[in-house]
Design a protein around this motif. Structure first.
Motif, PDB file in Angstrom:
ATOM      1  N   LYS A 169      26.863  37.519  46.727  1.00  0.00           N
ATOM      2  CA  LYS A 169      27.869  36.738  46.205  1.00  0.00           C
ATOM      3  C   LYS A 169      29.078  37.140  47.035  1.00  0.00           C
ATOM      4  CE  LYS A 169      28.624  40.293  42.397  1.00  0.00           C
ATOM      5  NZ  LYS A 169      28.814  40.328  41.052  1.00  0.00           N
ATOM      6  N   GLU A 176      33.720  37.640  46.772  1.00  0.00           N
ATOM      7  CA  GLU A 176      34.957  37.498  46.067  1.00  0.00           C
ATOM      8  C   GLU A 176      35.922  38.110  46.564  1.00  0.00           C
ATOM      9  OE1 GLU A 176      36.291  39.990  41.698  1.00  0.00           O
ATOM     10  OE2 GLU A 176      34.299  40.349  42.816  1.00  0.00           O
ATOM     11  N   ASN A 214      35.750  33.322  43.969  1.00  0.00           N
ATOM     12  CA  ASN A 214      34.081  33.659  43.666  1.00  0.00           C
ATOM     13  C   ASN A 214      33.323  32.655  44.424  1.00  0.00           C
ATOM     14  OD1 ASN A 214      34.873  36.224  42.489  1.00  0.00           O
ATOM     15  ND2 ASN A 214      34.779  34.695  40.661  1.00  0.00           N
TER      16      ASN A 214
END
Length: 216
Positions: free
Chosen positions: A164, A166, A171
């Motif tokens: 992921k 951010e 995000n």
């Protein structure tokens, strides 16, 4: 001996930077396995696919001249279908950063990736990349670099999101992978800047994704 083919660099992404990152990743891998990497032009892609390399790495967007009024692209549907068939028959594919960008959403190529680039903010930002707990196929990851934060749309039900991203801008997903027919597909959104491309933690995950798509 593993054979890899790479298509690197475009208008916004200097070829030399991605070559430097790729060489560092291959140096890590070659401690365990002998890997031969051939850098080619887009005009040679179908010829090289016919030779059945173990994997292909794409760090190049579809647009050849994005700053011009009449923009040309290189990936025809014939090429996109040839890529999809190559992977279905057991090949490996790593779509790295700009290898996700500006390709037709309806093409065989993008459908194979099960995700695509949507946009990035104008200003670069400090982007933190973190592996998802329990889905760290490529090892635990947590690092932060100044980057072009890619926001992507991914078919999460039909792939495995492992990274992921951010930043102050929000995000998104930084990496995903899946099997496609007999082959393997991995998509990795970092990195844009030279400093990010050669960041030690990024090199490790780049090496791991290359290792996976090539079946080493």
């Amino acid at each position: 001996m593993k054979r890899i083919v790479a298509l690197l660099g475009d208008y916004y992404h200097p070829k030399e930077w991605s070559i430097s990152a790729l060489n560092k990743a291959l140096t890590l891998l070659n401690k365990e396995e002998n890997i031969e990497c051939k850098i080619i032009q887009t005009s040679k892609i179908q010829e090289e696919l016919s030779k059945k390399p173990d994997a292909v790495i794409l760090f190049k967007e579809d647009r050849l001249n994005p700053a011009d009024e009449n923009v040309e692209t290189w990936m025809t549907e014939d090429i996109a279908e040839a890529i999809a068939q190559y992977v279905k028959q057991g090949g490996g594919w790593l779509a790295w950063h700009s290898g996700l960008a500006s390709y037709s959403i309806e093409s065989s190529y993008t459908k194979m990736l099960r995700g695509h680039f949507e946009f990035h903010p104008v200003e670069h930002a400090h982007v933190k990349y973190t592996s998802l707990e329990g889905k760290d196929l490529f090892g635990p990851v947590s690092f932060e670099i100044l980057d072009e934060h890619y926001f992507v749309k991914v078919d999460e039900e039909h792939t495995n999101v492992f990274l992921k991203s951010e930043s102050v801008d929000g995000n998104s997903i930084g990496g995903w992978s899946h099997h496609y027919g007999e082959g393997r597909v991995c998509c990795l959104t970092p990195a844009h800047n030279e400093e990010g491309l050669v960041h030690e933690d990024f090199i490790r995950i780049l090496a791991s994704t290359i290792e996976w798509v090539s079946g080493t």
